[in-house]
Design a protein around this motif. Sequence first.
Motif, PDB file in Angstrom:
ATOM      1  N   LEU A 174       0.851  -1.183   0.000  1.00  0.00           N
ATOM      2  CA  LEU A 174       0.000   0.000   0.000  1.00  0.00           C
ATOM      3  C   LEU A 174       0.889   1.236   0.000  1.00  0.00           C
ATOM      4  CD1 LEU A 174      -2.716   1.563   0.389  1.00  0.00           C
ATOM      5  CD2 LEU A 174      -2.356   1.304   2.863  1.00  0.00           C
ATOM      6  N   ASP A 175       0.649   2.111  -0.983  1.00  0.00           N
ATOM      7  CA  ASP A 175       1.331   3.401  -1.048  1.00  0.00           C
ATOM      8  C   ASP A 175       0.274   4.484  -1.133  1.00  0.00           C
ATOM      9  OD1 ASP A 175       4.238   2.592  -1.337  1.00  0.00           O
ATOM     10  OD2 ASP A 175       3.388   1.537  -3.060  1.00  0.00           O
ATOM     11  N   VAL A 176       0.476   5.574  -0.388  1.00  0.00           N
ATOM     12  CA  VAL A 176      -0.469   6.692  -0.386  1.00  0.00           C
ATOM     13  C   VAL A 176       0.259   7.947  -0.830  1.00  0.00           C
ATOM     14  CG1 VAL A 176      -2.062   8.077   0.983  1.00  0.00           C
ATOM     15  CG2 VAL A 176      -1.774   5.636   1.499  1.00  0.00           C
ATOM     16  N   GLU A 177      -0.303   8.594  -1.841  1.00  0.00           N
ATOM     17  CA  GLU A 177       0.281   9.845  -2.331  1.00  0.00           C
ATOM     18  C   GLU A 177      -0.839  10.783  -2.734  1.00  0.00           C
ATOM     19  OE1 GLU A 177       3.424  11.507  -5.704  1.00  0.00           O
ATOM     20  OE2 GLU A 177       3.217   9.356  -5.339  1.00  0.00           O
ATOM     21  N   GLY A 178      -0.930  11.918  -2.063  1.00  0.00           N
ATOM     22  CA  GLY A 178      -1.979  12.873  -2.366  1.00  0.00           C
ATOM     23  C   GLY A 178      -3.349  12.309  -2.052  1.00  0.00           C
ATOM     24  N   ASP A 179      -4.268  12.382  -3.048  1.00  0.00           N
ATOM     25  CA  ASP A 179      -5.632  11.908  -2.822  1.00  0.00           C
ATOM     26  C   ASP A 179      -5.850  10.518  -3.408  1.00  0.00           C
ATOM     27  OD1 ASP A 179      -5.612  12.412  -5.522  1.00  0.00           O
ATOM     28  OD2 ASP A 179      -7.604  13.355  -5.549  1.00  0.00           O
ATOM     29  N   ALA A 180      -4.782   9.737  -3.573  1.00  0.00           N
ATOM     30  CA  ALA A 180      -4.924   8.400  -4.151  1.00  0.00           C
ATOM     31  C   ALA A 180      -4.055   7.394  -3.401  1.00  0.00           C
ATOM     32  CB  ALA A 180      -4.559   8.408  -5.634  1.00  0.00           C
ATOM     33  N   ALA A 181      -4.563   6.177  -3.324  1.00  0.00           N
ATOM     34  CA  ALA A 181      -3.820   5.063  -2.731  1.00  0.00           C
ATOM     35  C   ALA A 181      -3.559   4.035  -3.814  1.00  0.00           C
ATOM     36  CB  ALA A 181      -4.617   4.442  -1.592  1.00  0.00           C
ATOM     37  N   SER A 182      -2.352   3.506  -3.841  1.00  0.00           N
ATOM     38  CA  SER A 182      -1.972   2.468  -4.795  1.00  0.00           C
ATOM     39  C   SER A 182      -1.870   1.143  -4.028  1.00  0.00           C
ATOM     40  CB  SER A 182      -0.632   2.811  -5.444  1.00  0.00           C
ATOM     41  OG  SER A 182      -0.180   1.753  -6.270  1.00  0.00           O
ATOM     42  N   ILE A 183      -2.665   0.162  -4.455  1.00  0.00           N
ATOM     43  CA  ILE A 183      -2.754  -1.115  -3.748  1.00  0.00           C
ATOM     44  C   ILE A 183      -2.310  -2.227  -4.683  1.00  0.00           C
ATOM     45  CG2 ILE A 183      -4.279  -2.669  -2.479  1.00  0.00           C
ATOM     46  CD1 ILE A 183      -6.214  -0.258  -2.179  1.00  0.00           C
ATOM     47  N   THR A 184      -1.326  -2.990  -4.254  1.00  0.00           N
ATOM     48  CA  THR A 184      -0.883  -4.155  -5.021  1.00  0.00           C
ATOM     49  C   THR A 184      -1.560  -5.385  -4.452  1.00  0.00           C
ATOM     50  OG1 THR A 184       1.267  -3.132  -5.439  1.00  0.00           O
ATOM     51  CG2 THR A 184       1.091  -5.514  -5.791  1.00  0.00           C
ATOM     52  N   LEU A 185      -2.311  -6.097  -5.298  1.00  0.00           N
ATOM     53  CA  LEU A 185      -3.116  -7.225  -4.855  1.00  0.00           C
ATOM     54  C   LEU A 185      -2.389  -8.544  -5.033  1.00  0.00           C
ATOM     55  CD1 LEU A 185      -6.489  -6.123  -6.464  1.00  0.00           C
ATOM     56  CD2 LEU A 185      -5.804  -5.855  -4.088  1.00  0.00           C
ATOM     57  N   ALA A 186      -2.822  -9.519  -4.246  1.00  0.00           N
ATOM     58  CA  ALA A 186      -2.251 -10.863  -4.357  1.00  0.00           C
ATOM     59  C   ALA A 186      -3.358 -11.894  -4.396  1.00  0.00           C
ATOM     60  CB  ALA A 186      -1.320 -11.150  -3.184  1.00  0.00           C
ATOM     61  N   ILE A 187      -4.533 -11.502  -4.881  1.00  0.00           N
ATOM     62  CA  ILE A 187      -5.694 -12.399  -4.853  1.00  0.00           C
ATOM     63  C   ILE A 187      -5.439 -13.636  -5.689  1.00  0.00           C
ATOM     64  CG2 ILE A 187      -8.118 -12.600  -5.521  1.00  0.00           C
ATOM     65  CD1 ILE A 187      -8.470  -9.704  -4.766  1.00  0.00           C
ATOM     66  N   ARG A 188      -4.696 -13.477  -6.806  1.00  0.00           N
ATOM     67  CA  ARG A 188      -4.454 -14.628  -7.661  1.00  0.00           C
ATOM     68  C   ARG A 188      -3.694 -15.700  -6.892  1.00  0.00           C
ATOM     69  NH1 ARG A 188      -1.047 -12.763 -11.961  1.00  0.00           N
ATOM     70  NH2 ARG A 188      -2.859 -11.616 -12.675  1.00  0.00           N
ATOM     71  N   GLN A 189      -2.770 -15.243  -6.041  1.00  0.00           N
ATOM     72  CA  GLN A 189      -2.015 -16.216  -5.275  1.00  0.00           C
ATOM     73  C   GLN A 189      -2.851 -16.795  -4.128  1.00  0.00           C
ATOM     74  OE1 GLN A 189      -0.786 -13.253  -6.249  1.00  0.00           O
ATOM     75  NE2 GLN A 189       0.659 -14.027  -7.758  1.00  0.00           N
ATOM     76  N   VAL A 190      -3.738 -15.963  -3.535  1.00  0.00           N
ATOM     77  CA  VAL A 190      -4.499 -16.441  -2.390  1.00  0.00           C
ATOM     78  C   VAL A 190      -5.656 -17.321  -2.832  1.00  0.00           C
ATOM     79  CG1 VAL A 190      -5.416 -15.709  -0.193  1.00  0.00           C
ATOM     80  CG2 VAL A 190      -4.031 -14.143  -1.459  1.00  0.00           C
ATOM     81  N   GLY A 191      -6.162 -17.094  -4.051  1.00  0.00           N
ATOM     82  CA  GLY A 191      -6.970 -18.107  -4.675  1.00  0.00           C
ATOM     83  C   GLY A 191      -8.456 -17.920  -4.768  1.00  0.00           C
ATOM     84  N   GLY A 192      -8.957 -18.356  -5.927  1.00  0.00           N
ATOM     85  CA  GLY A 192     -10.288 -18.843  -6.201  1.00  0.00           C
ATOM     86  C   GLY A 192     -11.463 -17.984  -5.789  1.00  0.00           C
ATOM     87  N   ASN A 193     -12.556 -18.701  -5.531  1.00  0.00           N
ATOM     88  CA  ASN A 193     -13.836 -18.048  -5.249  1.00  0.00           C
ATOM     89  C   ASN A 193     -14.217 -18.209  -3.797  1.00  0.00           C
ATOM     90  OD1 ASN A 193     -14.478 -20.720  -5.051  1.00  0.00           O
ATOM     91  ND2 ASN A 193     -16.109 -20.702  -6.576  1.00  0.00           N
ATOM     92  N   ARG A 194     -13.247 -18.419  -2.906  1.00  0.00           N
ATOM     93  CA  ARG A 194     -13.566 -18.690  -1.517  1.00  0.00           C
ATOM     94  C   ARG A 194     -14.261 -17.508  -0.849  1.00  0.00           C
ATOM     95  NH1 ARG A 194      -8.147 -20.516   1.234  1.00  0.00           N
ATOM     96  NH2 ARG A 194      -7.367 -18.820  -0.063  1.00  0.00           N
ATOM     97  N   VAL A 195     -13.814 -16.289  -1.163  1.00  0.00           N
ATOM     98  CA  VAL A 195     -14.421 -15.132  -0.533  1.00  0.00           C
ATOM     99  C   VAL A 195     -15.879 -15.003  -0.944  1.00  0.00           C
ATOM    100  CG1 VAL A 195     -14.391 -12.630  -0.375  1.00  0.00           C
ATOM    101  CG2 VAL A 195     -12.241 -13.900  -0.299  1.00  0.00           C
ATOM    102  N   ALA A 196     -16.153 -15.092  -2.253  1.00  0.00           N
ATOM    103  CA  ALA A 196     -17.530 -14.963  -2.736  1.00  0.00           C
ATOM    104  C   ALA A 196     -18.430 -16.018  -2.113  1.00  0.00           C
ATOM    105  CB  ALA A 196     -17.563 -15.072  -4.258  1.00  0.00           C
ATOM    106  N   ARG A 197     -18.002 -17.268  -2.120  1.00  0.00           N
ATOM    107  CA  ARG A 197     -18.833 -18.335  -1.570  1.00  0.00           C
ATOM    108  C   ARG A 197     -19.031 -18.173  -0.065  1.00  0.00           C
ATOM    109  NH1 ARG A 197     -20.237 -22.482  -4.592  1.00  0.00           N
ATOM    110  NH2 ARG A 197     -20.500 -23.815  -2.779  1.00  0.00           N
ATOM    111  N   GLY A 198     -17.980 -17.743   0.642  1.00  0.00           N
ATOM    112  CA  GLY A 198     -18.098 -17.566   2.077  1.00  0.00           C
ATOM    113  C   GLY A 198     -19.042 -16.440   2.447  1.00  0.00           C
ATOM    114  N   VAL A 199     -18.911 -15.294   1.777  1.00  0.00           N
ATOM    115  CA  VAL A 199     -19.762 -14.153   2.081  1.00  0.00           C
ATOM    116  C   VAL A 199     -21.216 -14.452   1.728  1.00  0.00           C
ATOM    117  CG1 VAL A 199     -20.264 -11.760   1.472  1.00  0.00           C
ATOM    118  CG2 VAL A 199     -17.904 -12.467   1.898  1.00  0.00           C
ATOM    119  N   PHE A 200     -21.447 -15.013   0.538  1.00  0.00           N
ATOM    120  CA  PHE A 200     -22.817 -15.316   0.158  1.00  0.00           C
ATOM    121  C   PHE A 200     -23.413 -16.377   1.080  1.00  0.00           C
ATOM    122  CE2 PHE A 200     -22.008 -12.877  -3.577  1.00  0.00           C
ATOM    123  CZ  PHE A 200     -23.243 -12.516  -4.069  1.00  0.00           C
ATOM    124  N   GLY A 201     -22.605 -17.358   1.483  1.00  0.00           N
ATOM    125  CA  GLY A 201     -23.108 -18.371   2.396  1.00  0.00           C
ATOM    126  C   GLY A 201     -23.524 -17.781   3.728  1.00  0.00           C
ATOM    127  N   ALA A 202     -22.753 -16.806   4.225  1.00  0.00           N
ATOM    128  CA  ALA A 202     -23.122 -16.153   5.478  1.00  0.00           C
ATOM    129  C   ALA A 202     -24.392 -15.338   5.318  1.00  0.00           C
ATOM    130  CB  ALA A 202     -21.971 -15.265   5.959  1.00  0.00           C
TER     131      ALA A 202
END
Length: 432
Positions: A174-202
């Motif tokens: 995470l880098d913050v400069e002025g009125d914008a934040a730059s976020i580098t994601l790692a979702i591809r490494q963390v994987g799949g549809n687990r978040v979607a299925r977990g949230v919808f299941g809840a």
Amino acid sequence: MLRSLFRFLLGLVLLSVAVALLAVVLVVEREPSLSESPPPAPEDVLAARGFAHSVKRALAGEGEPEPVVVTEARFNSMVRLGARFLPGFRGRVTLEEGAVRGEASAPVPFTRGALWVNAAATAPEFEGEFALGSLRVGRLNLPPGLSLEAGRIAANLLFGNGVGDTVAGAATRLDVEGDAASITLAIRQVGGNRVARGVFGALRGSALPPPEAVEREMARIAGAMARGELPAEGSFLPHIRFALASALDSAAAEGPAEAYTASILALASICGARDFTTVIGGLVDHRVEAGFEDADCSPLTLNGRIDSRRHFITAAAVQAASNRGYSVTLGEFKELHDIAAAGGFDFTDIAANNSGIRMSNRMMAAPAGEWPALLARIGEESDVIIDYAGLPSIMPDEEFRARFGDIESEAYAAMLAEIEARIDGLPLHKAN
């Protein structure tokens, strides 16, 4: 001996009560720390959609994902949209020097706004592992590291599928400069549809059907379309009836609600709205089998309209996978988006959405023994989707604001009540 044990246990109970009461006193407050935000506007939906597309683009290429840049305004657009799912919630994001600061105020349930929980947290710039810089809830300053770990464990328990682990490792920088934040994601490494299925299941209150069950239903539907057993044009109703009949075949073994969800997710994956199929796709995780490419729903209609078919079946699927508040709000967001990008707000689209939602409610609430009688009620489109006569159709922003103000106005609520009253009168929903 027994008397001493009794005194010890009584003292322990009194101490626990005292600690709980002290926590309540320190956490709960009589006023929200944030002023009420305006309801979501069309530009908020466009901002959120732009963020979703930028995340998708960042993860689409080979190698490491490109950073996603999010402005303070876009952060707050997404907060306003999220607040629509949580009545009374207020939130704000501020970009400070080297950190992102988030604040929130939420009413305590059943107190009618008399009591509030206020919270504030900062996330400083980082590379590697995400960490909180500070966390305050009410008048309590909580240890950031311990609180973050507790939140990760709680999300794992609440949503399942390792959602807490996935979210905690979703960003690597995470880098913050002025009125914008730059976020580098790692979702591809963390994987799949687990978040979607977990949230919808809840949201749904139970786990979603396994992907294999949805794939099975997709194969049945696509196979029937490829063989010509389902029409390639005209009314979409035969496809709805086929999916319901297929669910009935599986209801004895899987339960009607589970069988219905698998079948309706499959039908929405094949014939749902193009944009919202992305939402459903996160729950299905299906593979494209031979013959699926021949399952072309594009000419099929409900109420003589292709868009009504898409709205109806996608809303029905989202409802089956979550709850009414979520699916209704997604429909509202789609119409707000259309004000800015596709001509205007359309209550006939809302009518198609809500008709699909109510079909899911009706079928999932009925025991399997009632399903044959319910299916017998669905002989025409007018048995499951209301007529649009008299409902305002495409309205540009200026006309919508002049007639209805916003999506929290009395006039807007009255129009939704009219739509619901018409749905109550459909044969599928009448009481015997």
